[in-house]
Write a protein that holds these residues in place. Structure first.
Motif, PDB file in Angstrom:
ATOM      1  N   GLN A   8       0.821  -1.207   0.000  1.00 40.62           N
ATOM      2  CA  GLN A   8       0.000   0.000   0.000  1.00 40.62           C
ATOM      3  C   GLN A   8       0.858   1.260   0.000  1.00 40.62           C
ATOM      4  O   GLN A   8       0.458   2.290  -0.568  1.00 40.62           O
ATOM      5  N   ASP A   9       2.044   1.202   0.595  1.00 37.35           N
ATOM      6  CA  ASP A   9       2.941   2.358   0.584  1.00 37.35           C
ATOM      7  C   ASP A   9       3.356   2.694  -0.844  1.00 37.35           C
ATOM      8  O   ASP A   9       3.378   3.876  -1.234  1.00 37.35           O
ATOM      9  N   PHE A  10       3.684   1.672  -1.610  1.00 42.94           N
ATOM     10  CA  PHE A  10       4.101   1.893  -2.998  1.00 42.94           C
ATOM     11  C   PHE A  10       2.916   2.334  -3.862  1.00 42.94           C
ATOM     12  O   PHE A  10       3.088   3.131  -4.796  1.00 42.94           O
ATOM     13  N   TYR A  11       1.744   1.833  -3.530  1.00 45.11           N
ATOM     14  CA  TYR A  11       0.531   2.300  -4.218  1.00 45.11           C
ATOM     15  C   TYR A  11       0.337   3.788  -3.964  1.00 45.11           C
ATOM     16  O   TYR A  11       0.131   4.583  -4.908  1.00 45.11           O
ATOM     17  N   ASP A  12       0.377   4.193  -2.705  1.00 47.03           N
ATOM     18  CA  ASP A  12       0.135   5.590  -2.359  1.00 47.03           C
ATOM     19  C   ASP A  12       1.176   6.509  -2.986  1.00 47.03           C
ATOM     20  O   ASP A  12       0.848   7.595  -3.480  1.00 47.03           O
ATOM     21  N   VAL A  51      11.912  -5.940   1.833  1.00 41.51           N
ATOM     22  CA  VAL A  51      10.618  -5.691   1.197  1.00 41.51           C
ATOM     23  C   VAL A  51      10.555  -6.545  -0.068  1.00 41.51           C
ATOM     24  O   VAL A  51      11.411  -6.424  -0.941  1.00 41.51           O
ATOM     25  N   PRO A  52       9.577  -7.411  -0.221  1.00 39.69           N
ATOM     26  CA  PRO A  52       9.533  -8.296  -1.389  1.00 39.69           C
ATOM     27  C   PRO A  52       9.195  -7.540  -2.669  1.00 39.69           C
ATOM     28  O   PRO A  52       8.460  -6.545  -2.653  1.00 39.69           O
ATOM     29  N   MET A  53       9.736  -8.018  -3.787  1.00 39.00           N
ATOM     30  CA  MET A  53       9.474  -7.403  -5.078  1.00 39.00           C
ATOM     31  C   MET A  53       7.977  -7.390  -5.378  1.00 39.00           C
ATOM     32  O   MET A  53       7.467  -6.438  -6.003  1.00 39.00           O
ATOM     33  N   ALA A  54       7.270  -8.408  -4.944  1.00 33.12           N
ATOM     34  CA  ALA A  54       5.826  -8.465  -5.192  1.00 33.12           C
ATOM     35  C   ALA A  54       5.115  -7.278  -4.559  1.00 33.12           C
ATOM     36  O   ALA A  54       4.148  -6.751  -5.127  1.00 33.12           O
ATOM     37  N   ALA A  55       5.566  -6.835  -3.390  1.00 31.74           N
ATOM     38  CA  ALA A  55       4.949  -5.684  -2.740  1.00 31.74           C
ATOM     39  C   ALA A  55       5.279  -4.403  -3.485  1.00 31.74           C
ATOM     40  O   ALA A  55       4.418  -3.533  -3.667  1.00 31.74           O
ATOM     41  N   VAL A  56       6.525  -4.282  -3.942  1.00 39.38           N
ATOM     42  CA  VAL A  56       6.966  -3.072  -4.644  1.00 39.38           C
ATOM     43  C   VAL A  56       6.223  -2.931  -5.965  1.00 39.38           C
ATOM     44  O   VAL A  56       5.511  -1.945  -6.201  1.00 39.38           O
ATOM     45  N   ILE A  57       6.376  -3.921  -6.833  1.00 41.91           N
ATOM     46  CA  ILE A  57       5.755  -3.839  -8.154  1.00 41.91           C
ATOM     47  C   ILE A  57       4.243  -3.965  -8.054  1.00 41.91           C
ATOM     48  O   ILE A  57       3.507  -3.321  -8.816  1.00 41.91           O
ATOM     49  N   GLY A  58       3.760  -4.752  -7.101  1.00 42.95           N
ATOM     50  CA  GLY A  58       2.323  -4.898  -6.942  1.00 42.95           C
ATOM     51  C   GLY A  58       1.647  -3.582  -6.623  1.00 42.95           C
ATOM     52  O   GLY A  58       0.615  -3.229  -7.220  1.00 42.95           O
TER      53      GLY A  58
END
Length: 357
Positions: free
Chosen positions: A89-93, A124-131
């Protein structure tokens, strides 16, 4: 990344009519680091959400700390700021906030950098970043009408193996990527360090770009390697090329596009009695210049309109030249030709309406 500077006030408006023209003009942006759009207000919000304590009393104190005198001192601030980015959610925001600002300035297309190595090394997993980034991209296109693509950057002052690990991990999300890039501290980290990375990226259908920051050690050598050996698709910054007629001719022959950030890396000084304005010199040399904002949150919160207005003043740009910069922006897109032509048609229609208003 910027090479030298400090946070600045928003660009002054000396020509109000030109500023209005720039503000309404459809635009594209390529040289923008998502982590470099992390505004101080969002840092505090993310820190609260993630249970982190920041070493600043308030937003004003944090912004006052954005002072740097060279690339390494800038990068220390830049990378420290990323520590609040922990969850999808941080990367989304983060991403949605940039895309909303860009869309409000009539940026209709952007290709954004991100630095996964800095997040992977914090667990931090790549899935969280790119997701998070990809979800924000989809929502922004639906809600705001701005189209975007994502460029995975290698942090050049980390190890080559770290970069390869990030690429291998990122390739699991190939559908979310358009290319790879090369950023961070150039000292001792020439482009050829990443020859194998670029080759693997190309083998998977990704495009390639590389930072060649201004006034770095062996800058012309780095540009030469990028053009001749690595055969990059674009060059980020690259202003020192004007010091070499041979490289200028080669770049013109190849139709190379340059993503220039004039507010922050817009002047050549090293070894020169008189500073040289990068945008003016590159345009006069017949090079394909595009304009971008780089790391706006750390540089006075100047986004693309502000950067273009400042460049118009400093580089004595005519309205025709500003339109040329915008056209170059769409021509440089890593998109099918028909889609680029559609964006160019939209720009041309805007210019025609402005000419008859």
């Amino acid at each position: 990344m910027a090479t030298i500077g400090r946070a600045r006030a928003v660009a002054p408006v000396k020509d109000a009519a030109l500023a209005r023209f720039i503000a309404g003009m459809p635009k594209a942006e390529y040289h923008v680091h998502l982590e470099g759009t992390l505004e101080a207000e969002m840092k505090f919000a993310l820190a609260r959400r993630n249970g982190l304590q920041l070493p600043f009393a308030d937003v004003a104190a944090m912004k006052a700390s954005y002072r740097y005198h060279d690339l390494p001192s800038f990068l220390a601030i830049y990378y420290d700021g990323m520590k609040v980015l922990l969850r999808e959610q941080d990367f989304y925001d983060l991403t949605y906030a940039y895309l909303a600002k860009a869309a409000a300035q009539n940026v209709i297309y952007t290709e954004m950098f991100f630095d996964p190595q800095e997040h992977l090394k914090r667990g931090v997993p790549m899935a969280a970043v790119i997701g998070g980034i990809s979800r924000a991209r989809r929502d922004a296109r639906t809600r705001l009408g701005i189209r975007s693509q994502l460029i995975l950057c290698f942090v050049r002052d980390l190890s080559a193996q770290s970069a390869m690990d990030a690429l291998d991990t990122g390739l699991a999300f190939r559908k979310d990527l358009v290319g790879v890039g090369l950023d961070s501290d150039e000292a001792g980290n020439p482009p050829e360090k990443f020859r194998a990375h670029f080759a693997k990226a190309r083998a998977h259908g990704l495009r390639v770009t590389a930072h060649c920051d201004v006034d770095q050690d062996d800058t012309l050598g780095h540009i030469r390697t990028a053009l001749l050996d690595l055969k990059v698709d674009r060059i980020d910054h690259g202003g020192n090329i004007v010091e070499s007629p041979e490289l200028v001719a080669l770049a013109r022959q190849r139709g190379m596009f340059f993503t220039v950030c004039p507010t922050f890396s817009g002047t050549l000084r090293k070894g020169l009695a008189t500073p040289v304005d990068v945008v003016r010199a590159m345009l006069d040399a017949g090079l394909n210049v595009t304009i971008s904002s780089d790391d706006p949150a750390y540089m006075g919160s100047e986004y693309l309109d502000d950067v273009l207005i400042r460049a118009a003043d400093r580089s004595a740009l005519t309205r025709t030249e500003i339109v040329t910069l915008a056209r170059n922006g769409f021509r440089a897109a890593w998109l099918p030709e028909a889609e680029k032509q559609a964006m160019l048609a939209r720009l041309n229609a805007y210019v025609q309406r402005a000419d008859h208003s």
